[in-house]
Scaffold this motif. Structure first.
Motif, PDB file in Angstrom:
ATOM      1  N   GLU A  71       0.814  -1.430   0.362  1.00  0.00           N
ATOM      2  CA  GLU A  71       0.083  -0.162  -0.104  1.00  0.00           C
ATOM      3  C   GLU A  71       0.622   1.532   0.615  1.00  0.00           C
ATOM      4  N   HIS A 125      -1.290   7.647  -0.220  1.00  0.00           N
ATOM      5  CA  HIS A 125      -1.864   8.452  -1.060  1.00  0.00           C
ATOM      6  C   HIS A 125      -1.574  10.191  -0.279  1.00  0.00           C
ATOM      7  N   LEU A 175      -6.885   3.990  -0.973  1.00  0.00           N
ATOM      8  CA  LEU A 175      -6.889   3.489  -2.833  1.00  0.00           C
ATOM      9  C   LEU A 175      -8.272   2.938  -2.460  1.00  0.00           C
ATOM     10  N   LYS A 176      -9.304   3.027  -3.687  1.00  0.00           N
ATOM     11  CA  LYS A 176     -10.801   2.186  -3.683  1.00  0.00           C
ATOM     12  C   LYS A 176     -10.762   1.771  -4.557  1.00  0.00           C
ATOM     13  N   HIS A 177     -11.453   0.803  -4.604  1.00  0.00           N
ATOM     14  CA  HIS A 177     -12.282   0.789  -5.709  1.00  0.00           C
ATOM     15  C   HIS A 177     -13.904   0.578  -6.329  1.00  0.00           C
ATOM     16  N   GLY A 210     -13.358   1.778 -11.860  1.00  0.00           N
ATOM     17  CA  GLY A 210     -12.397   1.178 -11.617  1.00  0.00           C
ATOM     18  C   GLY A 210     -11.722   1.806 -10.234  1.00  0.00           C
ATOM     19  N   PRO A 211     -10.232   1.666 -10.185  1.00  0.00           N
ATOM     20  CA  PRO A 211      -9.799   2.394  -8.699  1.00  0.00           C
ATOM     21  C   PRO A 211      -9.749   3.415  -8.884  1.00  0.00           C
ATOM     22  N   LEU A 222      -7.429   8.534  -9.856  1.00  0.00           N
ATOM     23  CA  LEU A 222      -6.008   7.538  -9.687  1.00  0.00           C
ATOM     24  C   LEU A 222      -5.249   7.873 -11.112  1.00  0.00           C
TER      25      LEU A 222
END
Length: 186
Positions: A18, A21, A33-35, A39-40, A56
């Protein structure tokens, strides 16, 4: 019994992949970071209390092919540029993403044939995003008539449709009804 797995690899920090960010500019908590269904993306760890989102993928000016000197955007006054997009070339503002002004390039000649579906527009040659030519009504999106082969003036002798298309076959060129329900060779 030894399984051959080095368990020291798993005892290291479990979140080593990880990335940091940074902190949320709205509330100061960590960004994660999420999905999502598209998409991410990077979002605030305090969601739903804080709704900060960040793409992203950074949008760059790599789509700009040439800045058009002596032009100005009618919305914001910055210069216009020739850009390459998903569906081909277009003219857009260099102030993107703050300004979303775009213009179509009128580079496709008309076939001088009237659209048989709406009887108002002309059939013009277009290029798909895959580089293939097709012929569509100039009144798009109001009229969505399109054919994949060069249109020819004429009437189908079977169904009376007022347009034919020219197909290249092994035996030579042949005219065919442009009506997708008919499609019979003339």
């Amino acid at each position: 019994m030894s399984s051959g797995i080095d368990h020291k690899l798993f005892s290291q920090h479990e979140h080593a992949l990880e990335q940091d960010h940074g902190d949320c500019p709205q509330c100061g908590h960590k960004l994660l970071l999420k999905h999502g269904k598209r998409g991410p993306f990077i979002g605030c760890s305090q969601y739903p209390g804080c709704d900060y989102l960040q793409s992203l993928h950074h949008h760059s000016d790599s789509s700009i092919k040439q800045v058009l000197e002596g032009t100005s955007c009618p919305e914001c006054g910055q210069r216009l540029a020739l850009k390459q997009g998903r569906y081909g070339m277009f003219v857009g503002c260099t102030g993107f993403p703050d300004c979303h002004h775009t213009e179509q390039i009128d580079e496709t000649p008309s076939t001088e044939l009237t659209c048989p579906a709406c009887q108002q527009g002309q059939l013009i040659e277009r290029t798909s995003r895959y580089g293939k030519s097709f012929y569509a009504c100039s009144c798009y999106p109001k009229c969505q008539f399109a054919v994949n082969h060069p249109p020819q003036s004429g009437t189908c002798q079977f169904c009376g449709f007022e347009l034919l298309v020219e197909r290249k076959l092994a035996g030579g060129r042949q005219l065919q009804c442009a009506n997708k329900k008919c499609g019979k060779k003339q």
